[in-house]
Structures are given as C-alpha cells and as structure tokens.
Design an enzyme around this catalytic site. Sequence first.
Site, PDB file in Angstrom:
ATOM      1  N   GLU A   1       0.282  -1.000   0.330  1.00  0.00           N
ATOM      2  CA  GLU A   1       0.236   0.033  -0.052  1.00  0.00           C
ATOM      3  C   GLU A   1       0.943   0.989  -0.362  1.00  0.00           C
ATOM      4  OE1 GLU A   1      -0.009  -2.317   3.013  1.00  0.00           O
ATOM      5  OE2 GLU A   1       0.446  -1.358   4.145  1.00  0.00           O
TER       6      GLU A   1
ATOM      7  N   HIS B   1      -7.718  -3.669  -1.422  1.00  0.00           N
ATOM      8  CA  HIS B   1      -7.090  -3.707   0.002  1.00  0.00           C
ATOM      9  C   HIS B   1      -6.157  -2.872   0.323  1.00  0.00           C
ATOM     10  CE1 HIS B   1      -5.599  -6.548   2.974  1.00  0.00           C
ATOM     11  NE2 HIS B   1      -4.220  -5.635   2.783  1.00  0.00           N
ATOM     12  N   GLU B   2      -5.240  -2.364  -1.185  1.00  0.00           N
ATOM     13  CA  GLU B   2      -4.758  -2.212  -0.790  1.00  0.00           C
ATOM     14  C   GLU B   2      -5.528  -0.092  -0.747  1.00  0.00           C
ATOM     15  OE1 GLU B   2      -2.232  -3.478   0.053  1.00  0.00           O
ATOM     16  OE2 GLU B   2      -1.799  -5.071  -0.647  1.00  0.00           O
TER      17      GLU B   2
ATOM     18  N   TYR C   1      -3.907 -10.741   9.575  1.00  0.00           N
ATOM     19  CA  TYR C   1      -5.246 -10.082   8.594  1.00  0.00           C
ATOM     20  C   TYR C   1      -6.684 -10.924   9.320  1.00  0.00           C
ATOM     21  CZ  TYR C   1      -1.700  -9.455   5.233  1.00  0.00           C
ATOM     22  OH  TYR C   1      -0.322  -8.695   5.423  1.00  0.00           O
TER      23      TYR C   1
ATOM     24  N   HIS D   1      -6.370   0.693   2.608  1.00  0.00           N
ATOM     25  CA  HIS D   1      -5.457   0.822   3.693  1.00  0.00           C
ATOM     26  C   HIS D   1      -4.987   2.179   3.817  1.00  0.00           C
ATOM     27  CE1 HIS D   1      -3.075  -2.927   5.000  1.00  0.00           C
ATOM     28  NE2 HIS D   1      -2.841  -3.123   3.531  1.00  0.00           N
TER      29      HIS D   1
ATOM     30  N   GLU E   1      -3.392  -4.391   9.506  1.00  0.00           N
ATOM     31  CA  GLU E   1      -4.297  -5.412   7.840  1.00  0.00           C
ATOM     32  C   GLU E   1      -5.205  -6.097   9.022  1.00  0.00           C
ATOM     33  OE1 GLU E   1      -3.015  -6.049   5.792  1.00  0.00           O
ATOM     34  OE2 GLU E   1      -1.095  -5.297   6.347  1.00  0.00           O
TER      35      GLU E   1
ATOM     36  N   ASP F   1       9.608 -10.363  10.427  1.00  0.00           N
ATOM     37  CA  ASP F   1       9.031 -11.123   8.381  1.00  0.00           C
ATOM     38  C   ASP F   1       8.567 -12.607   9.335  1.00  0.00           C
ATOM     39  OD1 ASP F   1       9.512  -9.197   6.857  1.00  0.00           O
ATOM     40  OD2 ASP F   1      11.580  -9.777   6.910  1.00  0.00           O
TER      41      ASP F   1
HETATM   42  N1  BES Z   1       0.897  -4.346   4.160  1.00  0.00           N
HETATM   43  C1  BES Z   1       0.821  -6.040   2.971  1.00  0.00           C
HETATM   44  C2  BES Z   1       2.467  -5.790   2.524  1.00  0.00           C
HETATM   45  C3  BES Z   1       3.173  -6.900   3.386  1.00  0.00           C
HETATM   46  C4  BES Z   1       2.766  -7.071   5.379  1.00  0.00           C
HETATM   47  C5  BES Z   1       4.696  -6.214   3.635  1.00  0.00           C
HETATM   48  C6  BES Z   1       3.550  -7.266   6.088  1.00  0.00           C
HETATM   49  C7  BES Z   1       5.316  -6.450   4.077  1.00  0.00           C
HETATM   50  C8  BES Z   1       5.490  -6.740   5.832  1.00  0.00           C
HETATM   51  C9  BES Z   1      -0.458  -5.721   2.046  1.00  0.00           C
HETATM   52  O1  BES Z   1      -1.440  -4.694   1.965  1.00  0.00           O
HETATM   53  C10 BES Z   1      -0.869  -7.150   1.894  1.00  0.00           C
HETATM   54  O2  BES Z   1      -1.269  -7.093   2.646  1.00  0.00           O
HETATM   55  N2  BES Z   1      -0.640  -7.546   1.266  1.00  0.00           N
HETATM   56  C11 BES Z   1      -2.049  -8.802   0.763  1.00  0.00           C
HETATM   57  C12 BES Z   1      -3.214  -8.631   0.072  1.00  0.00           C
HETATM   58  C13 BES Z   1      -4.257  -9.761   0.469  1.00  0.00           C
HETATM   59  C14 BES Z   1      -3.868  -9.309   1.625  1.00  0.00           C
HETATM   60  C15 BES Z   1      -5.482  -8.959  -0.325  1.00  0.00           C
HETATM   61  C16 BES Z   1      -0.555  -9.975  -0.420  1.00  0.00           C
HETATM   62  O3  BES Z   1       0.276  -9.736  -0.719  1.00  0.00           O
HETATM   63  O4  BES Z   1      -1.551 -11.132  -0.072  1.00  0.00           O
HETATM   64 ZN    ZN Z   2      -2.570  -5.427   4.090  1.00  0.00          ZN
END
Ligand code: BES
Ligand code: ZN
Length: 600
Positions: free
Chosen positions: A263, A287-288, A375, A291, A310, A367
Amino acid sequence: MTRSDPHSYFDETQPRTRDWRLRLRVDFDRKVLHGEITLGFAAPAQGVLDLDTKGLTILSAAVAGSAVPIPHELGAEEPILGRRLRLNLPPAAPGVTIAYETSPEAVGLQWLSPEQTEGKRLPFLFSQCQAIHARTLLPCQDCAVARVSYEAEVQVPEGFTAVMGAGPAGDAPAEAGWRVFRFRMPQPIPSYLFALAVGELAGKDLSPRARVWAEPASIDKAAWEFAETDSFIQKAEALFGPYDWDRFDMLVLPPSFPFGGMENPRMTFLTPTLLAGDRSLVDVVAHELAHSWTGNLVTNATAEHFWLNEGFTVWAERRILKAIRGDEAAALAWTLGQKDLDDSLERFRAQPELTLLRTRLAGVDPDDAFSSIPYEKGARFVVAMERSVGEAAFDRFIRDYMARFRFQSITTETFCAFVEEKFPGLLARVRAEDWLHQPGMPADAPRFASPRLQEIAGLAAAWKNGPASSAAQILKLRPAELLLFLQQLPRELSAPDCARLDRELSLTGRGNYEILVQWLCMAASAGHEPVFPRVREVLSSVGRMKYVRPLYQALGKTPAGRKLAREVFAAASPTYHGLTRRVAESVLAEQREEAVPGAR
Ligand code: BES
Ligand code: ZN
C-alpha cells in the site's frame, strides 16, 4: 533512554526527524544506491541521535546546511535490527546531512536483470520497505511513530522511468546520459511506506485521480484489469471518509515481487499475477486502497500491533467488495480467508504466541512472525465488534476513528481505550481480551454463511462419487467459486482423482493464479507428476510468497516432489527476492529435518 519499538533504535527522548531531503543515484552496474539524505528536525536539536541502518556504508555526516562535520559511530551488527548509527549533534542543529551507499544485498531492494522483466531490454529496481527494511535504503528513524514528509531527487540512466510513493514534481537538470526525477510527499508517512521503482515503464490514466503504471508490454492489460479503481475509491470514501492522499496510482511490478500488493501511498505496488484477464483478483486493489485509511492514515505503532493495519484492512476490503459485488461475493471472500487462517494456525502450532493479535516481538523478526493471523483473525475481531453494535453504528465509529487518529501511529491499547470511550462495555461483550491476548480462535468467532456457499460445499462433497456430468456445473462456477470448490474437496486426493479433475476442469492451463496455485498444491501433494513442469515454471518466475511457500510445502509431501523442489530452488533462488528466498529456504530446511529421523 526510552525505546518503544523492539525493532528500532528510535529513542523517544531524542530529536525527532520531521522531513527528509533525499538525493539518490541508481547504479545498476554495482547494484547500489548512492545517497545523500538530510534529516530535518521538528526543532533545532543537540546531543545524541540514534538512527537505524542495515548494510549501509556511511561516508560522511554534517550539520544540515553547513560543512560542520558531526561525530558519528556505527554500532555492532544486530541480526534483526542492523547497526545503530549514533550521531553527536552540536548545539542548535537544524538537521543532519548524511552521505552513504547501500549494499547490493539490501533486503529492501531487488535488482532485476533484463531477463527477469517482460521487456527483456533493461534491468529493473524496486523497493519493499515494510516492515523494517527502509533502513537498508537510507539511515532513518525506522519506526512507524516517527512520521516524515519528504522531497526526493532520483537520478537514473537515460531511458529509465522512476516512480515513488509520492507526488511527481517534474524533472531536475541532469548530466548527459542521465535523467533526474523529482518527487514530493507532503503527507507525513512512516518510513515503511517509503517506495521507489525504476525500470522501463508506461503509465495509463484510469480516471482523473488514478493511473496505472506497468512495463509497456502489459500496460493495456493492466489498465483493463483495474478499470474499476475509481469506483472503489468512491465506495471507500463513502464508507471511511475523505481520501487524503490526492491520487491513487498503482504500479504493476515484474513477477518476482514478493507480495500481492503493498500500500505505498500514492503508488500501490502490485504483483502481475493479478492480471487474470477477468478482473477476478481486484480484491487486492480494494485491500491496498483500503490501507489509505486503515494503515496509512491510522498506522500501527509497531509490528506488535500489525493487526490494527491488516485486520482492519481485510475487514474494510470486504466492505468495499460487499458494496460493489454484493453479499454473496463478500461471504465467499470471508470463507476463502478462513482457509488461510486455518493454514496459519496450523503453521504456528508450535508457536502459539504468534497467534495472538497483540504480539510481543522483541527478538523476533517481523518477517518470521508474518502470517494470515493478524489479517483474518484481526478482521473477524472487527466483525465481532461490528455485529455487536450493528453496521450503522460501527460505520460511524470507523469514520470517528479515522478522524481522531489520522496521521498518527497507535497501539492496540490506544485503540481499546477509544473503543471503550465510544462504546462502553463493548470490549467486554465481545471478549476482546481473548481475541487480543489468547492464542487461536475464540469459540464464538463470527461465521459466514450464504445459500451459494452451501451449494458449492455440496458440489465439493459430491464430486468424488459424482457423475462426470457434475463437471458441467462446476465449469459454470465463477473464479472465486471454483477456488472455494477446490479448497473444499477432500484433503487426501489420489493421483487418479487429480487426473480426473484436470481432465474435467483443465486446471493446469489456468491463468488465474489463485486457482492455478491452489490446484498445483493439491496435485503436487497427491504426487500427481504431470503438473510438475507447471510447478517448476511457476516457482522459477513468480516470487509472491503466498504462492511460493505452499508450493514448496506441497512438493515436500513426496520424494519426487522433494527432488523437484531442491532442483528448482538451486536454479531459481539467485533470481528470488531476499524475502522469498528466505521463505523457500525455511520450507526446504523443515523438509530436510523431517527426512532425517531424529534430526530435531
Ligand atoms: N502491507 C501488506 C504487505 C506486507 C505486509 C508487506 C507485511 C510487508 C510486511 C499488504 O497490504 C498486503 O496485505 N498484501 C496482501 C494482499 C491481500 C491480503 C489482499 C498480499 O500481498 O497478499
Ligand atoms: Zn494489507
């Protein structure tokens, strides 16, 4: 000393940076950024200032706007945090200017060869800073409570385009053979939302405030896939309040991008696996976009409160989906999410502390703590509150919540105090304590049902003994429905079952990655070897961790699969993003331990 974030050397008692002026030169030959950053303080400051760095070479530090050098020292390398850069500011310093260089191994950057792009002509660079990788790009207070606005100049070789999670501010004069892009980010952001990408790019407007960027070969496809974006923004504004970031642009990255989406404000980054050709995967865009409120406006103070970002965003994404595609589509999304939640609960069976919403992460790499729990458990907690007070009252609450904490970074405790103020007794009623501080799922967690879900579950239950004619019915399912159907088939399919499924539904040839990867995982787990070449192809090109992890796990179920996994990894890992490589390595390591009895 007051350190409030286990993942940063940020110290609340020290001067706070308020803005950055950044100059970067992108060196594709050496795979480094040559940087100069001026950190401006909220007020003239003196004394000790600790910054986060990881893999950075510090060339010099001086008082901003002068040549007065600042004594500085890099601390010892800590495996998760990196190295503390301690500066000793003279009296009344308005800021500090630091010249530095990144390392070719910076986790926050991926340098792609031309072969890893669609155009195959030019190399490509992109950043991914969340959660704590901004410090591999620039020295900073790398924590969400220290927000900054910034201006940047990015120098790239001629022929490349640079985009950032910021507003474009025209070109600056450049030497022959180079081009300098300028950017301005007036809204204060946490460092993890800093974003940069450089490559051969084309842009196409979707509406007056939304544009998509992609490699030229896929720009038209991307523009078609995401054509509904402005209607998403309108729905989201109606639900959550005004959109505060002026524009919503998106960038479709090369396939090694490790996430579905990120996002970055004003420039959401997206995986090209969303380009299914039927707009069926745009929930990631919703989703993004969501955010922009939950996450970018109101931000988690640290990774220990990640569910605030999330969980709320998954809930918000599905409210947008419900407004646009209807109740059935939303119920389906909730049910698909249940599977991700169950998988994550299973993965963390031996680490129940990572299944709390409010986590304790001192000594834990964010990580490694990442999973679907913040989520999907987080979103279900939000629904529990929403159902308890009713949708209309909860909608008002969300707008108040955004208005109260906009451009702030908050903790779970601050959130709870606000809920208690607005809805006295609600936290106790929904048993917030259990949701936040107990592992696993509360017994009374919200469930999602619909007639259509029932039908699909029925089709899945009947498939194994059903006549081939049910295939016609299954083929009529929409993509998300087919995905659910596949998920609900009995876990233990035989290889002949898989052969029949593929014959009836032509799954191996699908271009929808959600369906394709779900199928490949099922088939690989069953040892259905005809899918192996396709698994190899996917694992050799796609870096999205959501796909890479389960595919390697599925290969681990059979000896032939394990052999393929090792081969593919050996060949493909040099092209993986650092995060993807780590995930694949950890799955392969578990498989080795399981293969050697008593090794654990
Ligand atoms: N912010 C996250 C991606 C992220 C989280 C990057 C933690 C680094 C550390 C992003 O908004 C996300 O949740 N992406 C999901 C989308 C899905 C839940 C619709 C993905 O990448 O799958
Ligand atoms: Zn997210």
